[in-house]
Design a protein around this motif. Structure first.
Motif, PDB file in Angstrom:
ATOM      1  N   GLU A  79       3.355   0.651  10.576  1.00  0.00           N
ATOM      2  CA  GLU A  79       2.848   2.022  10.637  1.00  0.00           C
ATOM      3  C   GLU A  79       1.347   2.047  10.944  1.00  0.00           C
ATOM      4  N   TYR A  80       0.901   3.123  11.621  1.00  0.00           N
ATOM      5  CA  TYR A  80      -0.526   3.272  11.930  1.00  0.00           C
ATOM      6  C   TYR A  80      -1.221   3.964  10.753  1.00  0.00           C
ATOM      7  N   PHE A  81      -1.512   3.219   9.722  1.00  0.00           N
ATOM      8  CA  PHE A  81      -2.163   3.814   8.559  1.00  0.00           C
ATOM      9  C   PHE A  81      -3.660   3.485   8.580  1.00  0.00           C
ATOM     10  N   VAL A  82      -4.394   4.106   7.677  1.00  0.00           N
ATOM     11  CA  VAL A  82      -5.829   3.849   7.618  1.00  0.00           C
ATOM     12  C   VAL A  82      -6.249   3.623   6.167  1.00  0.00           C
ATOM     13  N   LYS A  83      -7.230   2.764   6.008  1.00  0.00           N
ATOM     14  CA  LYS A  83      -7.720   2.411   4.673  1.00  0.00           C
ATOM     15  C   LYS A  83      -9.241   2.447   4.722  1.00  0.00           C
ATOM     16  N   PHE A  84      -9.847   3.201   3.832  1.00  0.00           N
ATOM     17  CA  PHE A  84     -11.312   3.277   3.828  1.00  0.00           C
ATOM     18  C   PHE A  84     -11.797   3.640   2.423  1.00  0.00           C
ATOM     19  N   PRO A  85     -13.038   3.258   2.104  1.00  0.00           N
ATOM     20  CA  PRO A  85     -13.570   3.652   0.787  1.00  0.00           C
ATOM     21  C   PRO A  85     -13.826   5.145   0.747  1.00  0.00           C
ATOM     22  N   CYS A  86     -13.790   5.737  -0.429  1.00  0.00           N
ATOM     23  CA  CYS A  86     -14.036   7.178  -0.562  1.00  0.00           C
ATOM     24  C   CYS A  86     -15.398   7.524   0.049  1.00  0.00           C
ATOM     25  N   VAL A 110     -13.331   4.034  -4.711  1.00  0.00           N
ATOM     26  CA  VAL A 110     -11.876   3.944  -4.594  1.00  0.00           C
ATOM     27  C   VAL A 110     -11.503   3.762  -3.123  1.00  0.00           C
ATOM     28  N   THR A 111     -10.517   2.913  -2.884  1.00  0.00           N
ATOM     29  CA  THR A 111     -10.037   2.756  -1.518  1.00  0.00           C
ATOM     30  C   THR A 111      -8.942   3.784  -1.258  1.00  0.00           C
ATOM     31  N   ILE A 112      -9.133   4.583  -0.226  1.00  0.00           N
ATOM     32  CA  ILE A 112      -8.172   5.629   0.107  1.00  0.00           C
ATOM     33  C   ILE A 112      -7.278   5.132   1.234  1.00  0.00           C
ATOM     34  N   THR A 113      -5.985   5.248   1.032  1.00  0.00           N
ATOM     35  CA  THR A 113      -5.016   4.850   2.049  1.00  0.00           C
ATOM     36  C   THR A 113      -4.250   6.079   2.485  1.00  0.00           C
ATOM     37  N   ARG A 114      -4.198   6.321   3.767  1.00  0.00           N
ATOM     38  CA  ARG A 114      -3.454   7.483   4.305  1.00  0.00           C
ATOM     39  C   ARG A 114      -2.393   6.986   5.271  1.00  0.00           C
ATOM     40  N   PRO A 153       0.823  -1.216   0.000  1.00  0.00           N
ATOM     41  CA  PRO A 153       0.000   0.000   0.000  1.00  0.00           C
ATOM     42  C   PRO A 153       0.856   1.264   0.000  1.00  0.00           C
ATOM     43  N   THR A 154       0.381   2.266  -0.725  1.00  0.00           N
ATOM     44  CA  THR A 154       1.058   3.565  -0.738  1.00  0.00           C
ATOM     45  C   THR A 154       0.069   4.656  -0.334  1.00  0.00           C
ATOM     46  N   CYS A 155       0.599   5.700   0.268  1.00  0.00           N
ATOM     47  CA  CYS A 155      -0.256   6.799   0.715  1.00  0.00           C
ATOM     48  C   CYS A 155      -0.784   7.561  -0.505  1.00  0.00           C
ATOM     49  N   ILE A 156      -2.055   7.896  -0.449  1.00  0.00           N
ATOM     50  CA  ILE A 156      -2.689   8.553  -1.616  1.00  0.00           C
ATOM     51  C   ILE A 156      -2.205   9.989  -1.782  1.00  0.00           C
ATOM     52  N   TRP A 157      -1.702  10.633  -0.708  1.00  0.00           N
ATOM     53  CA  TRP A 157      -1.258  12.025  -0.792  1.00  0.00           C
ATOM     54  C   TRP A 157       0.240  12.129  -1.066  1.00  0.00           C
ATOM     55  N   CYS A 158       1.066  11.478  -0.236  1.00  0.00           N
ATOM     56  CA  CYS A 158       2.518  11.647  -0.396  1.00  0.00           C
ATOM     57  C   CYS A 158       3.138  10.567  -1.277  1.00  0.00           C
ATOM     58  N   GLY A 159       2.404   9.483  -1.515  1.00  0.00           N
ATOM     59  CA  GLY A 159       2.890   8.442  -2.412  1.00  0.00           C
ATOM     60  C   GLY A 159       3.922   7.523  -1.817  1.00  0.00           C
ATOM     61  N   LYS A 160       4.196   7.675  -0.548  1.00  0.00           N
ATOM     62  CA  LYS A 160       5.220   6.836   0.086  1.00  0.00           C
ATOM     63  C   LYS A 160       4.666   5.448   0.383  1.00  0.00           C
ATOM     64  N   THR A 161       5.558   4.465   0.357  1.00  0.00           N
ATOM     65  CA  THR A 161       5.172   3.101   0.686  1.00  0.00           C
ATOM     66  C   THR A 161       4.891   3.006   2.183  1.00  0.00           C
ATOM     67  N   ILE A 162       3.815   2.336   2.523  1.00  0.00           N
ATOM     68  CA  ILE A 162       3.441   2.222   3.932  1.00  0.00           C
ATOM     69  C   ILE A 162       3.994   0.909   4.473  1.00  0.00           C
ATOM     70  N   ILE A 163       4.791   1.023   5.528  1.00  0.00           N
ATOM     71  CA  ILE A 163       5.351  -0.191   6.127  1.00  0.00           C
ATOM     72  C   ILE A 163       4.317  -0.799   7.085  1.00  0.00           C
ATOM     73  N   PRO A 199      -4.451  16.892   3.218  1.00  0.00           N
ATOM     74  CA  PRO A 199      -5.660  16.503   2.471  1.00  0.00           C
ATOM     75  C   PRO A 199      -5.455  15.253   1.620  1.00  0.00           C
ATOM     76  N   TYR A 200      -6.533  14.646   1.239  1.00  0.00           N
ATOM     77  CA  TYR A 200      -6.497  13.546   0.275  1.00  0.00           C
ATOM     78  C   TYR A 200      -7.546  13.835  -0.794  1.00  0.00           C
ATOM     79  N   LYS A 201      -7.297  13.317  -1.970  1.00  0.00           N
ATOM     80  CA  LYS A 201      -8.234  13.564  -3.071  1.00  0.00           C
ATOM     81  C   LYS A 201      -8.591  12.244  -3.729  1.00  0.00           C
ATOM     82  N   CYS A 202      -9.872  12.045  -3.896  1.00  0.00           N
ATOM     83  CA  CYS A 202     -10.332  10.815  -4.548  1.00  0.00           C
ATOM     84  C   CYS A 202     -10.030  10.917  -6.041  1.00  0.00           C
ATOM     85  N   PRO A 203      -9.308   9.944  -6.601  1.00  0.00           N
ATOM     86  CA  PRO A 203      -8.986  10.027  -8.037  1.00  0.00           C
ATOM     87  C   PRO A 203     -10.198   9.842  -8.931  1.00  0.00           C
TER      88      PRO A 203
END
Lengths: 210, 58
Positions: free
Chosen positions: B20-27, B33-37, B7-17, B47-51
């Protein structure tokens, strides 16, 4: 996008304004700047009611995609407890009122342990524990944010007055109605059987000692 | 052999290890679209933007 004249609010604008959902605080954070409409001469920031309305619709759509029993609604704030209890009664969500028991989301040995899929908080500043635990286990968080709140670990902001008694009742009532509409429990122009007044925290007058 | 999607972050594009305390949810708006932060973007309220629908959060 419709123009300002033709935009249809969930309730008439007068009703929303009377409840005071647009009244912010004298403090503004950079996170809440996009939702601010203007500054009053006395220094109070006014929230854009249209953005509140749009976000209520989006939040309801989002909440409707989750099973009701897997949504936890948290309120430490006293004025938010009656609206949250009523909201959960109507929609079937799980209320967490008053002090948030630490470990409720993260510690399986905790008596009040639960595994929600979505968390909604009334005030990000007061419900910090719930937001922190939700972020640790990767739960999306919806929050009612005022102009002085910091949007940290929050995934969906509903800009509104989260301190007023009537404002909280109005927002939770609107949200409950919209969630039921999105689920199909009531028709798209249907109304709740419970009036907004039932969502308000009742003030009781203390008897004066003679 | 099945591929492992990182998984990669939708805003910064970095790979999520994984730690990490990340979150995944539908737009929240379209749900398509599944948004990963990532943890940092969430913490700083980026911010995040739905593609798909263009919804900008939080």
């Amino acid at each position: 996008m419709t123009s300002a004249e033709t935009y249809e609010y969930l309730l008439p604008l007068e009703s929303l304004v009377v409840s005071g959902i647009q009244i912010g605080t004298k403090i503004k954070t950079k996170h809440m700047e996009p939702y601010i409409y203007r500054v009053r001469p006395d220094g109070l920031f006014i929230i854009d009611t249209r953005k509140t309305d749009e976000r209520v619709r989006i939040a309801a759509k989002f909440m409707a995609t989750f099973p009701p029993s897997s949504i936890a609604v948290v309120s430490f704030r006293l004025y938010g407890q009656t609206p949250v209890a009523k909201f959960c009664e109507v929609t079937g969500c799980v209320p967490i009122l008053g002090r948030f028991p630490p470990g409720a989301f993260t510690n399986p040995l905790c008596p009040s342990y639960m595994e929600p899929q979505l968390v909604m908080v009334t005030d990000p500043a007061a419900d910090e524990q719930a937001i922190g635990e939700a972020s640790k286990i990767g739960l999306p968080v919806i929050a009612l944010c005022d102009t002085d709140n910091v949007v940290e670990n929050i995934d969906l902001v509903i800009p509104t007055n989260n301190k007023g008694r009537k404002a909280l009742a109005m927002v939770y009532w609107l949200l409950a109605r919209q969630v039921l509409r999105e689920r199909g429990a009531i028709s798209t122009d249907g109304n709740l059987s419970v009036p907004v007044e039932d969502f308000e925290t009742k003030l009781t007058e203390s008897k004066e000692e003679t | 052999m099945s591929e492992l999607k990182v998984p990669t972050c939708i805003w910064c594009g970095k790979t999520i290890i994984p730690t990490e305390y990340f979150v995944k949810f539908p737009c929240p708006n379209c749900g398509g679209v599944t948004i990963t932060r990532c943890e940092r973007c969430r913490k700083f309220g980026r911010p995040y933007k739905c593609p798909k629908c263009g919804f900008v959060g939080p």
